[in-house]
Design a protein around this motif. Sequence first.
Motif, PDB file in Angstrom:
ATOM      1  N   ARG C   3      38.090  34.922  38.721  1.00  0.00           N
ATOM      2  CA  ARG C   3      38.865  35.796  38.968  1.00  0.00           C
ATOM      3  C   ARG C   3      38.381  37.106  38.021  1.00  0.00           C
ATOM      4  O   ARG C   3      38.180  38.186  38.668  1.00  0.00           O
ATOM      5  N   VAL C   6      35.205  38.386  39.960  1.00  0.00           N
ATOM      6  CA  VAL C   6      35.662  39.361  41.158  1.00  0.00           C
ATOM      7  C   VAL C   6      36.099  40.503  40.786  1.00  0.00           C
ATOM      8  O   VAL C   6      35.812  41.693  41.083  1.00  0.00           O
ATOM      9  N   PHE C   7      36.812  40.529  39.435  1.00  0.00           N
ATOM     10  CA  PHE C   7      37.362  41.929  39.064  1.00  0.00           C
ATOM     11  C   PHE C   7      36.389  42.773  38.657  1.00  0.00           C
ATOM     12  O   PHE C   7      36.289  43.738  38.829  1.00  0.00           O
ATOM     13  N   ALA C   9      33.211  42.799  39.501  1.00  0.00           N
ATOM     14  CA  ALA C   9      32.424  43.180  40.348  1.00  0.00           C
ATOM     15  C   ALA C   9      33.208  44.401  41.487  1.00  0.00           C
ATOM     16  O   ALA C   9      32.731  45.334  41.582  1.00  0.00           O
ATOM     17  N   ALA C  10      34.444  44.275  41.296  1.00  0.00           N
ATOM     18  CA  ALA C  10      35.302  45.098  41.917  1.00  0.00           C
ATOM     19  C   ALA C  10      35.463  46.550  41.204  1.00  0.00           C
ATOM     20  O   ALA C  10      35.172  47.643  41.755  1.00  0.00           O
ATOM     21  N   LEU C  11      35.395  46.329  39.923  1.00  0.00           N
ATOM     22  CA  LEU C  11      35.381  47.695  39.012  1.00  0.00           C
ATOM     23  C   LEU C  11      33.979  48.199  39.259  1.00  0.00           C
ATOM     24  O   LEU C  11      33.759  49.432  39.305  1.00  0.00           O
ATOM     25  N   ALA C  13      31.792  48.107  41.785  1.00  0.00           N
ATOM     26  CA  ALA C  13      31.501  48.638  42.927  1.00  0.00           C
ATOM     27  C   ALA C  13      32.438  50.033  43.169  1.00  0.00           C
ATOM     28  O   ALA C  13      31.879  51.028  43.666  1.00  0.00           O
ATOM     29  N   ALA C  14      33.600  50.004  42.630  1.00  0.00           N
ATOM     30  CA  ALA C  14      34.416  51.365  42.549  1.00  0.00           C
ATOM     31  C   ALA C  14      33.741  52.201  41.828  1.00  0.00           C
ATOM     32  O   ALA C  14      33.899  53.738  42.383  1.00  0.00           O
TER      33      ALA C  14
END
Lengths: 249, 301, 317
Positions: C3, C6-7, C9-11, C13-14
Amino acid sequence: MSGVILEADDLHLRFGGVQAANGASLKVAANERIAIIGPNGAGKTTFINLCTGYLKPQSGRVVFNGQDVTRLSPRAITRLGVGRSFQIPQLFLDNTVIDNLLLALSAREGSWSPFTPMLRHPKAEEMWALLDLVGLKETGNRIVRELPEGMRKLIDIAVALALEPKLIFMDEPTSGVSSTEKFQVMDTLTRVLDARATTAVFVEHDMDVVARYANRVAVWAGGRIAHQGTPEEILNHPEVRETVIGVGV
Amino acid sequence: MPPEMLLLAALDGLAYGSLIFLVAVGLSLIFGVLGIVNVAHGSFYAIGAYVAAAGVLALGAAGLPTWLAFPTLLIAAALVGILVGGLVEIALLRRVYGKEEVLQLIVTFAVFMILEDAQKVVFGVQPYFANAPMNWLGTVEVFGIFYTTYQLILMPLVALAVLVGLRFFLRRTSFGRAIVAVTQDREAATAMGIDAARVYLITFIIGASLAALGGALASATTSLTPGIGAGTLVLSFAVAAIAGLGRIEGAAVAALLIGLGRSAAVYFAPEFDVLIPYLIMMVVLLVRPQGLFSTVQTRKV
Amino acid sequence: MARQLVFGAALIAALAVFPLFSPWSTVILTVALCEGLAALGIMVLLRAGQVSFGHGLFFSFSAYAVAFMAAAKVGHEALVLIPVGMAASGLLAAIVGLFVVRYRAIFFGMLNLAISMVFFSLLEKLFSITGGADGKRVPRPTFAGVEFGREQFELATFYVTLVLCILAALFVARYLLSPGGKALEAIKSNETRLEYLGVSPRKVLYGAYLLSGLLAGLGGAIIALVSGHVTPELAYWVRSGEFVFIAILGGIGGVAGPFLGALMFQIIRGYAAVYAPETWHAVLGVMLLVIIFFAPAGLYGIVAGKGGKAQREEGGR
């Protein structure tokens, strides 16, 4: 008696109006199992503190393996091969049991690479063996803070043993352990110490444990040794029976 | 160098040291009892200074006699200690006793940030200058040099009174003894029936009032601008640390040391005056990390 | 673990796509990342239970190092200035660290504050060298040998910063999971046992201090480049306090925390500039208290779903 491994000679330390060490002397030969007994406040823990560098004596000296260690730090003395467990276990309470032990193994090996995570510790196998030895394998992933005092005491000892000391001081190793398990713990401990040829000095209040596991007893009173001898001699000594065994237990 | 310069520097140092002592002894007292180093302590000094200055200016505006300024200074200090200090203790500090030290530090740091801005809102950013009390007391002549009575006599006297008074309070009065008992062993003191929570609160109020008193006294000698709290905090911490945290008499000696050191710098190497307290603190801590007047304490194992 | 990855990576990417859609945000995001780096350094020290109220020292030291070099045309190249500025702060941390790692808790915090304030006053007083309170201009250097216009330069710097932040965060994450990281935490939980393992707590803390100085230095070097100007304010205690704030706001449970905190900090700063320009430090103070009492694991704890409160209570003694 084989070669002397540690010699504490005439240690004096006074703090806050208390003569915590008053001519404390002790010679420890290799492979001995020395029990230190005596009433509370006799200076037993202070003696261990002096021998392991936590406190510095005002006079007297401590020699370990022929080297004067009186003024060395606990860290330096530990590195020379003196281990220690504590009356109140000194552990990393917010870490797991295995982290506590692995940290000790890292310290022994001097392996601190930031790229080797704890999870892939090269000494993991040894750690599990050590935990098995003290019968706590199933607690490995628990946080130390959540464990009862008795288990913490054993972990504390396991941590000290992980460093593979030549001499280990144990401050009341069985104090938190239930009386039914005491002998079992001491049996295991003695086996490990024998197997590793580790010399041990331990503070103990339980005279049955002393009688069974020590081969020499030192009676502490007023910051120094009042009597010493074999367990048989000491435990039958009329004065010791009255002052220590009667009161101190 | 001319001898009168040396004298002038010494007298300056005495006045300055007296001021810093008041703030530092409050910090030290709070640490001794609560075990917390109050980062917001400098704010109590600053707020005390502003409230006192505002009071003195209001007196002047109302045309009241100037001598009334002196009780005003005291009242301002007590008010700040009780209202601001009391509020901080009750609302926040109470919740972090016995917690991690770093947490306590950050909480008082947050209070510091809040109080620093609160000052700006209440008192604005324009400099305050309320020197009427200092002028009213006139000057004294020492070896041909004129010096204000306020700085040369009043400020050291107040510091001395606080030192003696605090000693007396802690040793001779029952509440003072309760404070000492709590400091030494909270559990035993509570068992003896001492209300530790009350001791904490009152100690904090006393400590905060002392800082505010320092500020109130200083308000007559200098113009007040935002940011005086931060500098004072570091300085008073330096004094408390040099003495050994929790040491009251030691704080007096250390404050004098810092005061003299700083004024010597002001006279002989003015560009380094701000550096001197830091340097003295670093040297002392390097040689004696536990401070000059403390004995080493080791953890029981 | 998954988790958190994923978090993270999302940060990333954003962050990576955001400036493409809203060019105005490039500099703000770069500044946030720089402050995140300094807060990451603070977080490393917080793991050992130590808080520094003086990391503005390392932040400003590298910034001024970059300013001097850029002005002297010694290093007219961003990709040289950044590592050299960082190294300068690392060197300073290596010297200051020798002194401060002997102290704990408030002494550690205040000595750091004191040293940074000495540097701050030197920056202000030595007008002829440092430009005093007005500071120094930092001429825009070349980027990989190319003379960029302002916007391209900012965009390039942003992406380089993002990559450096990822590398730094990964390294710190690795370090914290290694035995060395556990030894660092041991300073907080039981220094006596650490001594009795034959480990020097000072050496462990020294390593962490060096790392934190390098991280703050990296942030400072980049901020000098993107803002094109350095002032003593970079060394002021308020700045150091902000780093602590960011670290606590973001949470010290994971390396994404400080960056999350830094982004949030920029948002707060943006709103505060409009609604509470005079009192925005008070706003920060209040938020700090709210976080400590109600969400001690910080934003990261909330997002990554770690039982923040329970965790912190375990840590209290």
